[in-house]
Enzyme design. Structure first.
Site, PDB file in Angstrom:
ATOM      1  N   HIS A 159       0.792  -1.222   0.000  1.00 23.71           N
ATOM      2  CA  HIS A 159       0.000   0.000   0.000  1.00 23.71           C
ATOM      3  C   HIS A 159       0.830   1.281   0.000  1.00 23.71           C
ATOM      4  O   HIS A 159       0.270   2.371  -0.110  1.00 23.71           O
ATOM      5  CB  HIS A 159      -0.927   0.008   1.219  1.00 23.71           C
ATOM      6  CG  HIS A 159      -1.848  -1.159   1.260  1.00 23.71           C
ATOM      7  ND1 HIS A 159      -1.539  -2.325   1.941  1.00 23.71           N
ATOM      8  CD2 HIS A 159      -3.063  -1.361   0.687  1.00 23.71           C
ATOM      9  CE1 HIS A 159      -2.523  -3.191   1.791  1.00 23.71           C
ATOM     10  NE2 HIS A 159      -3.459  -2.632   1.040  1.00 23.71           N
ATOM     11  N   GLY A 176      -6.123  11.834   7.740  1.00 25.30           N
ATOM     12  CA  GLY A 176      -6.924  10.840   7.037  1.00 25.30           C
ATOM     13  C   GLY A 176      -7.024  11.128   5.547  1.00 25.30           C
ATOM     14  O   GLY A 176      -6.917  10.226   4.705  1.00 25.30           O
ATOM     15  N   ARG A 206      -5.317  16.485   2.244  1.00 27.91           N
ATOM     16  CA  ARG A 206      -4.828  17.260   3.387  1.00 27.91           C
ATOM     17  C   ARG A 206      -3.347  17.001   3.611  1.00 27.91           C
ATOM     18  O   ARG A 206      -2.601  17.892   4.039  1.00 27.91           O
ATOM     19  CB  ARG A 206      -5.631  16.934   4.647  1.00 27.91           C
ATOM     20  CG  ARG A 206      -5.328  17.878   5.821  1.00 27.91           C
ATOM     21  CD  ARG A 206      -6.298  17.660   6.960  1.00 27.91           C
ATOM     22  NE  ARG A 206      -7.651  17.992   6.524  1.00 27.91           N
ATOM     23  CZ  ARG A 206      -8.747  17.494   7.101  1.00 27.91           C
ATOM     24  NH1 ARG A 206      -8.651  16.638   8.089  1.00 27.91           N
ATOM     25  NH2 ARG A 206      -9.939  17.848   6.664  1.00 27.91           N
ATOM     26  N   ARG A 215      -3.127   3.845  -4.754  1.00 32.24           N
ATOM     27  CA  ARG A 215      -4.556   3.978  -4.452  1.00 32.24           C
ATOM     28  C   ARG A 215      -4.950   5.426  -4.144  1.00 32.24           C
ATOM     29  O   ARG A 215      -5.965   5.674  -3.487  1.00 32.24           O
ATOM     30  CB  ARG A 215      -4.962   3.062  -3.288  1.00 32.24           C
ATOM     31  CG  ARG A 215      -4.839   1.581  -3.606  1.00 32.24           C
ATOM     32  CD  ARG A 215      -5.162   0.725  -2.396  1.00 32.24           C
ATOM     33  NE  ARG A 215      -5.075  -0.688  -2.740  1.00 32.24           N
ATOM     34  CZ  ARG A 215      -6.094  -1.542  -2.760  1.00 32.24           C
ATOM     35  NH1 ARG A 215      -7.313  -1.088  -2.476  1.00 32.24           N
ATOM     36  NH2 ARG A 215      -5.923  -2.812  -3.059  1.00 32.24           N
ATOM     37  N   ARG A 260      -1.262  11.428  14.488  1.00 31.23           N
ATOM     38  CA  ARG A 260      -2.470  11.649  13.706  1.00 31.23           C
ATOM     39  C   ARG A 260      -2.850  13.121  13.785  1.00 31.23           C
ATOM     40  O   ARG A 260      -2.880  13.720  14.860  1.00 31.23           O
ATOM     41  CB  ARG A 260      -3.616  10.786  14.233  1.00 31.23           C
ATOM     42  CG  ARG A 260      -4.973  11.233  13.717  1.00 31.23           C
ATOM     43  CD  ARG A 260      -6.032  10.184  13.801  1.00 31.23           C
ATOM     44  NE  ARG A 260      -7.372  10.740  13.748  1.00 31.23           N
ATOM     45  CZ  ARG A 260      -7.924  11.356  12.703  1.00 31.23           C
ATOM     46  NH1 ARG A 260      -7.224  11.503  11.586  1.00 31.23           N
ATOM     47  NH2 ARG A 260      -9.154  11.834  12.758  1.00 31.23           N
ATOM     48  N   ILE A 261      -3.133  13.724  12.637  1.00 32.48           N
ATOM     49  CA  ILE A 261      -3.664  15.079  12.564  1.00 32.48           C
ATOM     50  C   ILE A 261      -4.987  14.989  11.814  1.00 32.48           C
ATOM     51  O   ILE A 261      -5.033  14.546  10.674  1.00 32.48           O
ATOM     52  CB  ILE A 261      -2.684  16.057  11.885  1.00 32.48           C
ATOM     53  CG1 ILE A 261      -2.171  15.497  10.546  1.00 32.48           C
ATOM     54  CG2 ILE A 261      -1.510  16.366  12.804  1.00 32.48           C
ATOM     55  CD1 ILE A 261      -1.345  16.499   9.733  1.00 32.48           C
ATOM     56  N   GLY A 262      -6.062  15.374  12.462  1.00 29.15           N
ATOM     57  CA  GLY A 262      -7.346  15.213  11.808  1.00 29.15           C
ATOM     58  C   GLY A 262      -8.453  15.980  12.493  1.00 29.15           C
ATOM     59  O   GLY A 262      -8.241  16.683  13.481  1.00 29.15           O
ATOM     60  N   SER A 263      -9.642  15.827  11.958  1.00 30.93           N
ATOM     61  CA  SER A 263     -10.809  16.514  12.491  1.00 30.93           C
ATOM     62  C   SER A 263     -11.543  15.612  13.477  1.00 30.93           C
ATOM     63  O   SER A 263     -11.365  14.394  13.489  1.00 30.93           O
ATOM     64  CB  SER A 263     -11.748  16.935  11.356  1.00 30.93           C
ATOM     65  OG  SER A 263     -12.133  15.802  10.599  1.00 30.93           O
ATOM     66  N   GLU A 298     -13.750  10.742  16.870  1.00 30.48           N
ATOM     67  CA  GLU A 298     -13.107  10.621  15.565  1.00 30.48           C
ATOM     68  C   GLU A 298     -13.069   9.145  15.224  1.00 30.48           C
ATOM     69  O   GLU A 298     -13.831   8.370  15.804  1.00 30.48           O
ATOM     70  CB  GLU A 298     -11.732  11.311  15.562  1.00 30.48           C
ATOM     71  CG  GLU A 298     -10.796  10.887  16.675  1.00 30.48           C
ATOM     72  CD  GLU A 298     -10.002   9.639  16.346  1.00 30.48           C
ATOM     73  OE1 GLU A 298      -9.080   9.717  15.531  1.00 30.48           O
ATOM     74  OE2 GLU A 298     -10.302   8.566  16.918  1.00 30.48           O
ATOM     75  N   MET A 299     -12.210   8.698  14.306  1.00 33.82           N
ATOM     76  CA  MET A 299     -12.334   7.323  13.832  1.00 33.82           C
ATOM     77  C   MET A 299     -11.022   6.539  13.740  1.00 33.82           C
ATOM     78  O   MET A 299     -11.020   5.439  13.184  1.00 33.82           O
ATOM     79  CB  MET A 299     -13.019   7.308  12.457  1.00 33.82           C
ATOM     80  CG  MET A 299     -14.416   7.890  12.454  1.00 33.82           C
ATOM     81  SD  MET A 299     -15.223   7.811  10.822  1.00 33.82           S
ATOM     82  CE  MET A 299     -15.459   6.047  10.641  1.00 33.82           C
ATOM     83  N   GLU A 300      -9.911   7.059  14.265  1.00 33.41           N
ATOM     84  CA  GLU A 300      -8.639   6.373  14.030  1.00 33.41           C
ATOM     85  C   GLU A 300      -7.718   6.203  15.233  1.00 33.41           C
ATOM     86  O   GLU A 300      -6.909   5.273  15.273  1.00 33.41           O
ATOM     87  CB  GLU A 300      -7.841   7.126  12.940  1.00 33.41           C
ATOM     88  CG  GLU A 300      -8.371   6.999  11.538  1.00 33.41           C
ATOM     89  CD  GLU A 300      -9.455   8.008  11.198  1.00 33.41           C
ATOM     90  OE1 GLU A 300     -10.243   7.766  10.277  1.00 33.41           O
ATOM     91  OE2 GLU A 300      -9.528   9.057  11.890  1.00 33.41           O
ATOM     92  N   SER A 340     -14.134  20.149  14.146  1.00 28.98           N
ATOM     93  CA  SER A 340     -14.723  20.670  12.909  1.00 28.98           C
ATOM     94  C   SER A 340     -16.244  20.775  12.987  1.00 28.98           C
ATOM     95  O   SER A 340     -16.858  21.482  12.182  1.00 28.98           O
ATOM     96  CB  SER A 340     -14.351  19.774  11.726  1.00 28.98           C
ATOM     97  OG  SER A 340     -14.827  18.449  11.939  1.00 28.98           O
ATOM     98  N   ASP A 341     -16.840  20.088  13.952  1.00 23.21           N
ATOM     99  CA  ASP A 341     -18.291  20.153  14.145  1.00 23.21           C
ATOM    100  C   ASP A 341     -18.604  19.725  15.573  1.00 23.21           C
ATOM    101  O   ASP A 341     -17.725  19.230  16.282  1.00 23.21           O
ATOM    102  CB  ASP A 341     -19.021  19.269  13.128  1.00 23.21           C
ATOM    103  CG  ASP A 341     -18.537  17.833  13.175  1.00 23.21           C
ATOM    104  OD1 ASP A 341     -19.131  17.035  13.912  1.00 23.21           O
ATOM    105  OD2 ASP A 341     -17.548  17.509  12.478  1.00 23.21           O
ATOM    106  N   ARG A 352     -11.628  25.436   6.978  1.00 20.13           N
ATOM    107  CA  ARG A 352     -10.992  24.270   7.577  1.00 20.13           C
ATOM    108  C   ARG A 352      -9.483  24.305   7.498  1.00 20.13           C
ATOM    109  O   ARG A 352      -8.797  24.053   8.487  1.00 20.13           O
ATOM    110  CB  ARG A 352     -11.528  22.990   6.924  1.00 20.13           C
ATOM    111  CG  ARG A 352     -12.978  22.742   7.296  1.00 20.13           C
ATOM    112  CD  ARG A 352     -13.477  21.385   6.850  1.00 20.13           C
ATOM    113  NE  ARG A 352     -14.849  21.197   7.305  1.00 20.13           N
ATOM    114  CZ  ARG A 352     -15.299  20.090   7.863  1.00 20.13           C
ATOM    115  NH1 ARG A 352     -14.483  19.070   8.042  1.00 20.13           N
ATOM    116  NH2 ARG A 352     -16.547  19.989   8.250  1.00 20.13           N
TER     117      ARG A 352
END
Length: 235
Positions: free
Chosen positions: A4, A20, A24, A43, A87-90, A179-181, A203-204, A217
């Site tokens: 991958h 993610g 970004r 991918r 990890r950097i994310g929303s 979040e999800m990770e 973000s929300d 954002r």
């Protein structure tokens, strides 16, 4: 080169930031790194390596959800020798004091299940951040004039959640954001003796329904990227 990640040996730095969204990753690399080079396009999950204040850094997209992140984190650790993964994310706010645009530093991450659940079996493992990174990120945020929220978050298996009862209990028990990770990232880092942290931008908000406009954002996410970079290379 792995299944991958199409990078060659030596293309990836020992410190990796993991948003993610692959776009970004591209934005962060172009904005914050010098001499950034694309080292992965497999991918469409873009990765870039460049320099930040004399330090070599890779920014690699991880996709959405713990199964996707698990693939990239596993390959980065086992095949490319990565030592620090941030990890950097929303994230979605879950407490009234956590506002849209705020930064959350995830000390721990609660979850219903992760890709590592099969290894843990009956054990309710408690994934947590690396203390050195967490402390450095807190100091970096304060140095920018920000007041980050530090505490537990929830890593969800689904984006379109239909469990208001579960959200109510997590809010009751002080969970700052969803979040999800992060839970799987923390588990993998612990398993392999690596450093991990999640630096998140709200973000929300699940309670108020407020959401950050799309055009705002990137500007709001800049603080998060700078905090992550400063924490990775703090003395």
């Amino acid at each position: 080169m792995t299944i991958h990640i199409g990078a060659n040996p030596g293309d990836i730095a020992e410190t990796v930031l993991m948003p993610g969204d692959p776009l970004r990753a591209k934005w962060a690399a172009e904005t914050f790194l010098e001499d950034a080079k694309c080292i992965n396009e497999v991918r469409g999950m873009l990765g870039f390596t460049g320099m930040w204040k004399g330090n070599r850094v890779t920014i690699q997209g991880s996709g959405m959800g713990m199964p996707s992140l698990s693939i990239y984190a596993n390959e980065l650790i086992s095949q490319f020798g990565v030592q620090t993964l941030i990890r950097i994310g929303s994230a979605g706010g879950m407490q009234p004091q956590v506002k849209v645009r705020d930064v959350v530093l995830a000390m721990t991450s609660t979850t219903l299940s992760t890709p590592s659940r099969g290894i843990m079996k009956e054990l309710n493992y408690a994934p947590c951040a690396d203390w050195g990174l967490l402390h450095a990120a807190h100091q970096a945020a304060l140095g920018k004039g920000l007041t980050p929220h530090v505490g537990g978050i929830y890593s969800s298996d689904v984006f379109y959640d239909e469990r208001p009862d579960l959200n109510e209990q997590m809010t009751r028990h002080g969970i700052l954001a969803v979040e999800m990770e992060a839970a799987e990232l923390y588990t993998l880092a612990a398993r392999h003796g690596r450093r991990a942290l999640a630096v998140l931008t709200i973000s929300d908000h699940l309670q108020t329904g407020e959401a950050l406009p799309a055009e705002d954002r990137e500007r709001s996410f800049g603080d998060m990227v700078e905090i992550a970079l400063q924490s990775a290379f703090a003395n």
